[in-house]
Design a protein around this motif. Sequence first.
Motif, PDB file in Angstrom:
ATOM      1  N   TRP A   2     -25.627   0.053  -2.664  1.00 60.03           N
ATOM      2  CA  TRP A   2     -25.289  -1.360  -2.722  1.00 60.03           C
ATOM      3  C   TRP A   2     -26.527  -2.188  -2.440  1.00 60.03           C
ATOM      4  CZ3 TRP A   2     -20.403  -1.042   0.891  1.00 60.03           C
ATOM      5  CH2 TRP A   2     -19.421  -0.293   0.248  1.00 60.03           C
ATOM      6  N   TRP A  29     -22.883  -7.184   0.584  1.00 66.57           N
ATOM      7  CA  TRP A  29     -23.612  -6.388  -0.400  1.00 66.57           C
ATOM      8  C   TRP A  29     -22.953  -6.564  -1.757  1.00 66.57           C
ATOM      9  CZ3 TRP A  29     -21.379  -4.076   4.001  1.00 66.57           C
ATOM     10  CH2 TRP A  29     -22.266  -3.765   5.020  1.00 66.57           C
ATOM     11  N   ASP A  57     -21.965  -4.219  -5.104  1.00 67.45           N
ATOM     12  CA  ASP A  57     -21.819  -2.892  -5.686  1.00 67.45           C
ATOM     13  C   ASP A  57     -21.921  -3.037  -7.197  1.00 67.45           C
ATOM     14  OD1 ASP A  57     -21.012  -0.447  -6.706  1.00 67.45           O
ATOM     15  OD2 ASP A  57     -19.258  -0.266  -5.393  1.00 67.45           O
TER      16      ASP A  57
END
Length: 107
Positions: free
Chosen positions: A14, A22, A24
Amino acid sequence: MYKVDAIARRILGWKLNRWDKWFDFEKGIFIHEHEFQPEHNLDHAMLIVERLKEYGFTYTNKGASEVCFNDVTGTGETLAQAITNAAYSIIEQGSEAMTSRLWSKLC
């Protein structure tokens, strides 16, 4: 938070989007820090296990509070904490536990 951030970025891949979340790229979603708590949530810790298996690590559960990934052992008060600690140990050991191929996938 540093341990969880290192795992999210180096093992799960990530990217840090902000100090508290974060991104992904595989799923195209944002993950806030309160949504990923592998030390406290076994489902989150199992995401780490699955990713490390993809990278060739063998997961061995040695009880309710100890796990191994190949030759790296982690312990904790719970299974989730043991998984998180073992994963972080892999990151810390870096050169020995991970091959350059794995590092290229993680970074």
